[in-house]
Design an enzyme around this catalytic site. Structure first.
Site: not given
Ligand code: BG6
Length: 531
Positions: A129-130, A192, A226, A260, A284, A376
């Site tokens: 357990d952590f 994160k 990336k 996305e 990001h 999204k």
């Molecule tokens: C994550 C987010 O950090 O990055 C997600 O929590 C998101 O919601 C994702 O979909 C996007 O990453 P990538 O590499 O798929 O563009």
């Protein structure tokens, strides 16, 4: 980001036909790269998704490339008793599944059994357990067999465990390393969210730094794993062409998009807490902005690069609610409304879309807006940066049929298409002087061998090497949260309105208005012409 320079000085010709696949089980490391030092990788959250989907495929790829040392070991820690053999089988079947999935970045025609067996022999599972001190005693016993070993503790766990795990590792004496940096290393990797706002990020940093030094902490933003993101620095600083115009005198504005098509994908309760803005913008999207806007570093040393990025984050003008537009997807062409997703409140006011206008208060960028958007269930999956140049200062074509000129746009395509495009003007064929915008494009796939890459390979390898270039420093984390604090905690507690947009669309109309009032427009998410 280990820096290797190709030996040839001739431009690379496109690989044709499309990239030859890597030879199976090729033991040699890629030119100029050497295996990481021997190390034990301890993964907390050994049974979780991150371990299966990203860490193991990345380790496998590093093994195929011969970039792991023979002395490497992997210890998985998770609650729940199970045998190492069962853990191993579970990981292997997940790997096979991802490898077979054509849509996965890990897709490969055949898994290399040698590489997998090499890894499997090094796996060891510990139940624990952590938050239970005994688990750390057990772990210490496992590591004590080799007290001199290098260890990377990877916290592939929910953020609420960061503090308790690091605290217990510290108290168990497992994070001790020599200050001179010559002895064995002890590093921790976290991902994160690094807090949920400025106050919590400061608190987390303070807590971690009670038990480890800053240089032992590797904070991952997976966007920096990336190749296309790392390549932003290459495009900017390895070419004489771009840097002279990379400034306010020539650049009108910059757009950074991470759209996305997927919805919240079963992460309703996470999303209800977090929302699109916190999930994507201060991390990001700001990382992309940092890569585009930073000054040239004196070298590619970690501190040189991170200092330049930190300067940009410090120069961000704090955002106010007027700088952002929030949206939430309703019912549309592509699926159910957000409020009908599992674990989402039927009257939720949580944003699934965020757009922001960001200003950088420095000499190079004064007056150049950076427009950021993410969401999204939008019309397309598209992560890209488009740099919009100013129009030419003078048009010698005025006595001709040319009445308007389209300003140049350079696009750095991060995902799912990888490359760089440039839109510029040429004369159309024929006797009359007419001008039309055309585009020229570089695509990674046309030039380089396709690789089954999940984006964590470089991050893991760099962490083992001790190269911190691609990892976040505490000061930058705090500066990015500071820039958005006025949005997360608006003065007088006035909530930021959340506008409706149709699932499968381009986002709320109010986001278009954010640019329209500056006399600009977003790039289309579904352009009819090549981008
Ligand atoms: C994550 C987010 O950090 O990055 C997600 O929590 C998101 O919601 C994702 O979909 C996007 O990453 P990538 O590499 O798929 O563009």
């Amino acid at each position: 980001m280990s820096t290797n320079h190709p030996t040839s000085d001739s431009p690379r010709a496109p690989t044709s036909p499309k990239a030859a696949a890597r030879p199976h089980g090729a033991p040699a490391s890629p030119a100029g790269r050497h295996p990481a030092p021997p190390c034990t990788l301890v993964i907390f959250g050994a049974g979780g998704d991150l371990t299966k989907r990203l860490l193991m495929p990345a380790l496998y790829n590093l093994a195929v490339d011969g970039l792991l040392d023979d002395g490497m070991k992997v210890i998985g820690v998770n609650h729940g008793e199970r045998e190492t053999k069962a853990w191993c089988e579970d990981l292997h079947s997940a790997l096979q599944q991802f490898a077979a999935d054509k849509a996965s970045t890990f897709h490969t025609d055949k898994l290399d059994d040698n590489a997998w067996n090499w890894i499997a022999r090094r796996l060891h599972y510990i139940a624990g357990d952590f938050e239970d001190d005994d688990a750390y005693q057990h772990l210490a016993q496992q590591l004590d067999g080799n007290a001199q070993c290098n260890v990377v503790f990877y916290l592939a766990v929910s953020a609420r465990f960061f503090k308790p795990i690091v605290e217990r590792l510290g108290k168990a004496g497992l994070l001790k390393q020599d200050d001179d940096g010559n002895g064995p290393f002890r590093r921790i990797v976290i991902e994160k969210p690094f807090g949920t706002d400025l106050a919590s990020a400061r608190d987390l940093n303070r807590h971690l730094l009670t038990f480890v030094r800053e240089r032992q902490i590797y904070r991952i933003d997976h966007f920096l794993g990336k190749d296309t993101v790392q390549s932003i620095l290459a495009v900017r600083f390895a070419n004489a062409l771009f840097e002279p115009i990379w400034r306010r005198e020539y650049i009108d504005s910059v757009q950074i998009t991470a759209s996305e098509m997927i919805g919240v994908e079963g992460r309703g309760s996470f999303y209800e807490q977090t929302g699109a803005f916190r999930d994507m913008v201060p991390n990001h999207l700001f990382q992309l902005l940092g890569m585009v806007a930073m000054e040239p570093p004196n070298s590619f040393d970690a501190e040189a690069v991170r200092d330049r990025k930190a300067e940009i984050f410090d120069a961000l003008k704090p955002l106010t609610p007027d700088d952002v537009v929030f949206g939430q997807y309703g019912k549309g062409l592509s699926g159910a409304a957000y409020r009908h997703e599992p674990d989402v409140a039927p009257d939720s006011q949580r944003e699934t879309y965020a757009a922001a206008r960001v200003q950088i208060d420095n000499w190079r960028w004064a007056g150049v807006p950076f427009y950021l958007r993410t969401g999204k269930r939008l019309a397309a999956r598209r992560t890209e940066i488009s740099v919009h140049l100013k129009n030419v200062p003078f048009r010698p074509f005025r006595a001709t049929a040319v009445d308007t000129l389209t300003p140049n746009v350079m696009t750095l395509r991060i995902d799912p298409s990888h490359g760089t495009s440039f839109h510029f003007n040429v004369k159309t064929p024929g006797p009359v002087m007419q001008i039309d915008a055309v585009h020229s494009s570089f695509d990674y796939d046309d030039f380089f061998a396709e690789r089954a890459n999940v984006g964590y390979e470089t991050l893991l390898y760099d962490c083992m090497l001790g190269d911190e270039t691609l990892f976040q420093r505490a000061d930058s984390i705090e500066a990015t949260w500071a820039a958005v604090d006025g949005v997360l905690h608006p003065k007088h507690g006035v909530a930021i309105p959340v506008y409706d947009y149709a699932a499968g669309g381009a986002g709320p109309a109010e986001a278009d208005a954010l640019l329209a009032c500056d006399g600009r427009a977003w790039r289309s998410l579904t352009p009819t012409e090549p981008t």
